[in-house]
Design a protein around this motif. Structure first.
Motif, PDB file in Angstrom:
ATOM      1  N   TYR A  11       0.821  -1.220   0.000  1.00  0.00           N
ATOM      2  CA  TYR A  11       0.000   0.000   0.000  1.00  0.00           C
ATOM      3  C   TYR A  11       0.857   1.274   0.000  1.00  0.00           C
ATOM      4  O   TYR A  11       0.613   2.197  -0.775  1.00  0.00           O
ATOM      5  N   TYR A  20       0.841  13.501   1.434  1.00  0.00           N
ATOM      6  CA  TYR A  20      -0.016  13.444   2.628  1.00  0.00           C
ATOM      7  C   TYR A  20       0.151  14.702   3.497  1.00  0.00           C
ATOM      8  O   TYR A  20      -0.800  15.163   4.113  1.00  0.00           O
ATOM      9  N   GLY A  49     -11.234   4.766   8.044  1.00  0.00           N
ATOM     10  CA  GLY A  49     -10.503   4.306   6.856  1.00  0.00           C
ATOM     11  C   GLY A  49      -9.054   4.779   6.900  1.00  0.00           C
ATOM     12  O   GLY A  49      -8.513   5.254   5.895  1.00  0.00           O
ATOM     13  N   ASP A  71     -10.107   1.332  10.939  1.00  0.00           N
ATOM     14  CA  ASP A  71     -10.157   0.739   9.603  1.00  0.00           C
ATOM     15  C   ASP A  71     -10.838  -0.626   9.732  1.00  0.00           C
ATOM     16  O   ASP A  71     -10.847  -1.228  10.807  1.00  0.00           O
ATOM     17  N   PHE A  98     -17.113   0.811   8.660  1.00  0.00           N
ATOM     18  CA  PHE A  98     -17.851   2.076   8.769  1.00  0.00           C
ATOM     19  C   PHE A  98     -19.250   2.024   8.136  1.00  0.00           C
ATOM     20  O   PHE A  98     -19.980   3.004   8.165  1.00  0.00           O
TER      21      PHE A  98
END
Ligand SMILES: C[S@@+](CC[C@H](N)C(=O)[O-])C[C@H]1O[C@@H](n2cnc3c(N)ncnc32)[C@H](O)[C@@H]1O
Length: 253
Positions: A11, A20, A49, A71, A98
């Motif tokens: 990832y 970010y 998430g 998450d 979620f």
């Protein structure tokens, strides 16, 4: 394999292009523009998430808040755990879905800021799923709290098809991703192949390109109200052609 199991291994490599730090700066700026949230240790952020914690690190750097990073994927959270292990005084991790896992949060202290970033909402496939998300978030907000989330739109899927195909290699692990978009149902399917020394894994990711109107309708039906819908990473109002929208939402008074 389920989405975000083997992908957790690569990832961070897949996200290498993402700024970010700049994204967190933008998100905190639009929070500040639209809500009275003081930045101190008592400020509570729920980051839904959170993935491997790449954005969480920036929240730690750029705020004094305490953070619950949540998450649905145990594999993604394992990487978040490693990344955030020195920050346990300010961050706790939670595993829940979620769409369907909000019961696990009942009785929790409400949050000042709730975040759901980087196309997470696109993983929801049904209007009922959107309703469940918004109801769960609302139940964990105070009247003055703010919920900021982004969505990838049909325009993004159509305009940037080439961007959704790539490959990479690092430390003996490689991935390739192929993608297709069905404009009829507005469903984006991405196939990942992840090759590791322990074998080759395949993951299928299915995302729905909700329209701006669909998201706005679901927000309102849930008893939330839209404060702003921003086009991309700007302070301009979102339009139908926006490829990404950042929504700022509060509880309807
Ligand atoms: C594109 S990643 C974004 C991660 C992180 N926000 C970032 O910016 O790097 C999407 C994340 O959403 C999580 N996710 C997708 N559907 C979910 C659901 N229904 N409940 C909880 N997490 C979910 C995945 O496990 C994954 O970590």
């Amino acid at each position: 394999m389920n989405a975000y199991s083997a992908l957790a291994l690569v990832y961070d490599m897949v996200m290498d292009h993402v700024d970010y730090e700049g994204w967190a700066d933008y998100i905190l700026h639009i929070v500040e523009l639209n809500a009275e949230v003081d930045d101190h240790a008592k400020t509570r952020i729920l980051e839904l998430g959170c993935g491997t914690g790449l954005f969480t690190v920036e929240l730690l750097e750029q705020t004094s808040a305490t953070i619950v990073a949540a998450d649905g994927s145990a594999s993604m959270l394992e990487w978040a755990e490693k990344r955030l292990k020195e920050d346990k005084k300010r961050v706790s991790l939670a595993q829940f879905d979620f769409e369907s896992g909000w019961d696990s949060q009942s009785g929790a202290e409400p949050f000042d800021i709730v975040l759901l970033l980087y196309d997470c909402i696109n993983y929801i496939q049904t209007p009922e799923g959107l309703s469940a998300l918004f109801a769960g978030v609302k139940a964990n907000m105070k009247p003055e709290s703010v919920f900021v989330f982004d969505q990838s739109t049909p325009a993004n899927s159509i305009n940037n098809a080439a961007f959704f195909e790539d490959e990479g290699e690092q430390d003996g692990i490689s991935y390739s991703r192929k993608s297709s978009f069905d404009p009829g149902v507005r469903v984006h399917t991405t196939q990942f192949e992840i090759a590791t020394p322990d074998g080759v894994f395949h993951e299928n990711h299915v995302q729905k390109a909700w329209t701006r109107e669909e998201i706005q309708g679901a927000i309102q039906t849930a008893g939330l109200t839209v404060i702003k819908a921003y086009d991309g990473f700007s302070l301009d109002e979102a339009i139908d052609e926006s490829e990404r929208i950042h929504w700022v939402v509060k509880v309807a008074q």
